[in-house]
Motif scaffolding. Structure first.
Motif, mmCIF file in Angstrom:
data_model
loop_
_atom_site.group_PDB
_atom_site.id
_atom_site.type_symbol
_atom_site.label_atom_id
_atom_site.label_comp_id
_atom_site.label_asym_id
_atom_site.label_seq_id
_atom_site.Cartn_x
_atom_site.Cartn_y
_atom_site.Cartn_z
ATOM 1 N N UNK A 153 58.846 -0.002 37.875
ATOM 2 C CA UNK A 153 58.318 -0.154 36.523
ATOM 3 C C UNK A 153 56.861 0.292 36.410
ATOM 4 N N UNK A 154 56.244 0.645 37.546
ATOM 5 C CA UNK A 154 54.842 1.049 37.501
ATOM 6 C C UNK A 154 54.733 2.573 37.405
ATOM 7 N N UNK A 155 53.777 3.026 36.605
ATOM 8 C CA UNK A 155 53.608 4.466 36.380
ATOM 9 C C UNK A 155 53.356 5.229 37.676
ATOM 10 N N UNK A 156 52.677 4.628 38.637
ATOM 11 C CA UNK A 156 52.405 5.317 39.903
ATOM 12 C C UNK A 156 53.691 5.715 40.616
ATOM 13 N N UNK A 157 54.757 4.960 40.403
ATOM 14 C CA UNK A 157 56.006 5.222 41.110
ATOM 15 C C UNK A 157 57.000 6.039 40.284
ATOM 16 N N UNK A 158 56.574 6.502 39.119
ATOM 17 C CA UNK A 158 57.513 7.206 38.242
ATOM 18 C C UNK A 158 57.957 8.552 38.813
ATOM 19 N N UNK A 159 57.125 9.179 39.647
ATOM 20 C CA UNK A 159 57.475 10.482 40.208
ATOM 21 C C UNK A 159 57.730 10.417 41.713
ATOM 22 N N UNK A 160 57.809 9.222 42.250
ATOM 23 C CA UNK A 160 58.093 9.063 43.685
ATOM 24 C C UNK A 160 59.514 9.533 43.981
ATOM 25 N N UNK A 161 59.673 10.400 44.980
ATOM 26 C CA UNK A 161 61.020 10.826 45.372
ATOM 27 C C UNK A 161 61.306 10.612 46.847
ATOM 28 N N UNK A 162 60.374 9.939 47.541
ATOM 29 C CA UNK A 162 60.595 9.517 48.925
ATOM 30 C C UNK A 162 59.958 8.137 49.091
ATOM 31 N N UNK A 163 60.675 7.208 49.675
ATOM 32 C CA UNK A 163 60.109 5.888 49.951
ATOM 33 C C UNK A 163 60.258 5.581 51.436
ATOM 34 N N UNK A 164 59.325 4.756 51.948
ATOM 35 C CA UNK A 164 59.389 4.431 53.366
ATOM 36 C C UNK A 164 58.617 3.179 53.696
ATOM 37 N N UNK A 165 58.832 2.702 54.920
ATOM 38 C CA UNK A 165 58.092 1.558 55.444
ATOM 39 C C UNK A 165 58.200 1.534 56.961
ATOM 40 N N UNK A 166 57.282 0.800 57.578
ATOM 41 C CA UNK A 166 57.345 0.469 59.005
ATOM 42 C C UNK A 166 57.219 -1.037 59.097
ATOM 43 N N UNK A 167 58.333 -1.726 59.367
ATOM 44 C CA UNK A 167 58.354 -3.182 59.454
ATOM 45 C C UNK A 167 59.414 -3.612 60.462
ATOM 46 N N UNK A 168 59.271 -4.827 60.956
ATOM 47 C CA UNK A 168 60.177 -5.297 62.000
ATOM 48 C C UNK A 168 61.391 -6.035 61.469
ATOM 49 N N UNK A 169 61.417 -6.364 60.183
ATOM 50 C CA UNK A 169 62.506 -7.196 59.677
ATOM 51 C C UNK A 169 63.613 -6.348 59.057
ATOM 52 N N UNK A 170 64.852 -6.504 59.521
ATOM 53 C CA UNK A 170 65.962 -5.724 58.969
ATOM 54 C C UNK A 170 66.155 -5.927 57.470
ATOM 55 N N UNK A 171 65.886 -7.145 56.969
ATOM 56 C CA UNK A 171 66.061 -7.410 55.540
ATOM 57 C C UNK A 171 65.125 -6.553 54.700
ATOM 58 N N UNK A 172 63.928 -6.269 55.210
ATOM 59 C CA UNK A 172 62.990 -5.408 54.495
ATOM 60 C C UNK A 172 63.534 -3.980 54.414
ATOM 61 N N UNK A 173 64.096 -3.506 55.508
ATOM 62 C CA UNK A 173 64.700 -2.173 55.520
ATOM 63 C C UNK A 173 65.867 -2.104 54.548
ATOM 64 N N UNK A 174 66.668 -3.158 54.506
ATOM 65 C CA UNK A 174 67.813 -3.201 53.602
ATOM 66 C C UNK A 174 67.358 -3.232 52.146
ATOM 67 N N UNK A 175 66.289 -3.974 51.864
ATOM 68 C CA UNK A 175 65.757 -4.021 50.503
ATOM 69 C C UNK A 175 65.273 -2.643 50.064
ATOM 70 N N UNK A 176 64.671 -1.896 50.988
ATOM 71 C CA UNK A 176 64.206 -0.550 50.648
ATOM 72 C C UNK A 176 65.396 0.382 50.424
ATOM 73 N N UNK A 177 66.464 0.198 51.205
ATOM 74 C CA UNK A 177 67.670 0.996 50.996
ATOM 75 C C UNK A 177 68.225 0.772 49.591
ATOM 76 N N UNK A 178 68.203 -0.473 49.140
ATOM 77 C CA UNK A 178 68.669 -0.776 47.782
ATOM 78 C C UNK A 178 67.791 -0.084 46.737
ATOM 79 N N UNK A 179 66.488 -0.057 46.984
ATOM 80 C CA UNK A 179 65.575 0.636 46.073
ATOM 81 C C UNK A 179 66.020 2.087 45.902
ATOM 82 N N UNK A 180 66.453 2.689 47.002
ATOM 83 C CA UNK A 180 66.835 4.102 47.002
ATOM 84 C C UNK A 180 68.306 4.314 46.667
ATOM 85 N N UNK A 181 69.005 3.222 46.286
ATOM 86 C CA UNK A 181 70.446 3.296 46.017
ATOM 87 C C UNK A 181 71.192 3.877 47.212
ATOM 88 N N UNK A 182 70.747 3.479 48.401
ATOM 89 C CA UNK A 182 71.359 3.935 49.639
ATOM 90 C C UNK A 182 72.038 2.757 50.332
#
Length: 279
Positions: A153-182
């Motif tokens: 919902x933020x304007x900064x992310x309106x043109x984002x076409x790649x998302x990523x993170x470096x974290x140790x928790x699998x749930x965080x990775x899964x949440x990011x996958x949902x963001x990407x509809x993956x």
């Protein structure tokens, strides 16, 4: 720029340190541009991190005399600002507040936050999750998922076409996958193999630029079961994320490999850019 977005709470009961019924809990998510994050908010985020991020592992004493195995990993306001808001004009903070009973007068309490920033990678726009923390009292209530979804919902992310993170928790990775509809069990590994180094090298953040990629996706002679990892030399205890990882693996919902000591997962997804919501 800020915006509050109420989200319907999950139907399952919350275990909160409050005397009133958790069924009345009211969730609100707020976006704040990095330049407008107040000192008070930064202090709340610092306290949430220090109380919930994790504990030091067995070899933590090798870092310094202040890092003791079994004690909570602490954060200071100055360090949090340096790590997550060093480029405030390109950064967004999303916070999750919970008020157990909206009819009561007590102030909503912070139960989750994420810091994220954007940068250019060639003709692409990268959105990177710098930090994601959720209070242990409300784990498994999709707060991490809602925190990341709110970034759309933020304007900064309106043109984002790649998302990523470096974290140790699998749930965080899964949440990011949902963001990407993956799907976290079917990640586009070829895309990550091709672009991970370039994405990290283009980052304005020094520790991401210097990230040491590990795992079979990046190392021909990998002798472990790691696939997508970054060697962080961070001696945090992995007991809790490893237990969650086992649950994902039992359900055949994981393809990022094992979580090794002093490593964190690397997750990167291509996405279709979204349009911001305008008032």
């Amino acid at each position: 720029m800020s915006k509050s977005t109420p989200v319907t709470p999950p139907t399952r009961g919350l275990v909160l340190p409050c005397p009133t019924s958790p069924s009345k809990a009211f969730f609100s998510y707020k976006m704040t541009l990095g330049t407008e994050v107040s000192d008070d908010t930064l202090k709340l985020c610092t306290n949430l991190f220090s109380s919930n991020y994790g504990i030091w592992g067995d070899q933590a004493a090798t870092i310094s005399k202040f890092t003791v195995a079994g004690e909570k990993v602490k954060m200071t306001g100055a360090r949090l600002q340096f790590q997550c808001l060093s480029h405030p004009e390109s950064s967004v903070l999303v916070t999750c507040y919970i008020q157990v009973d909206p009819l009561e007068s007590e102030c909503p309490q912070l139960y989750g936050h994420t810091f994220a920033m954007v940068w250019d990678y060639g003709e692409n726009k990268v959105g990177w999750v710098m930090q994601l923390v959720v209070d242990a009292a409300v784990h498994q209530h999709y707060i991490a998922t809602h925190l990341l979804q709110t970034l759309k919902y933020h304007a900064l992310f309106s043109h984002v076409n790649i998302v990523g993170l470096v974290l140790s928790h699998p749930a965080a990775c899964n949440a990011l996958a949902k963001y990407a509809s993956a799907n976290i069990k079917d990640v586009e590994l070829d895309f990550i193999r091709q672009h991970a180094k370039g994405i990290l090298a283009s980052s304005p953040i020094s520790y991401l630029k210097a990230a040491q990629l590990r795992g079979s996706l990046f190392q021909d002679s990998c002798n472990s079961d790691a696939i997508l990892s970054v060697f962080t030399e961070f001696y945090v205890d992995h007991t809790e994320p490893l237990a969650v990882l086992e649950q994902y693996k039992k359900k055949d919902q994981w393809c990022l490999g094992e979580l090794l000591d002093r490593h964190e997962f690397l997750a990167i997804f291509p996405i279709a850019p979204v349009s911001p919501v305008h008032d």
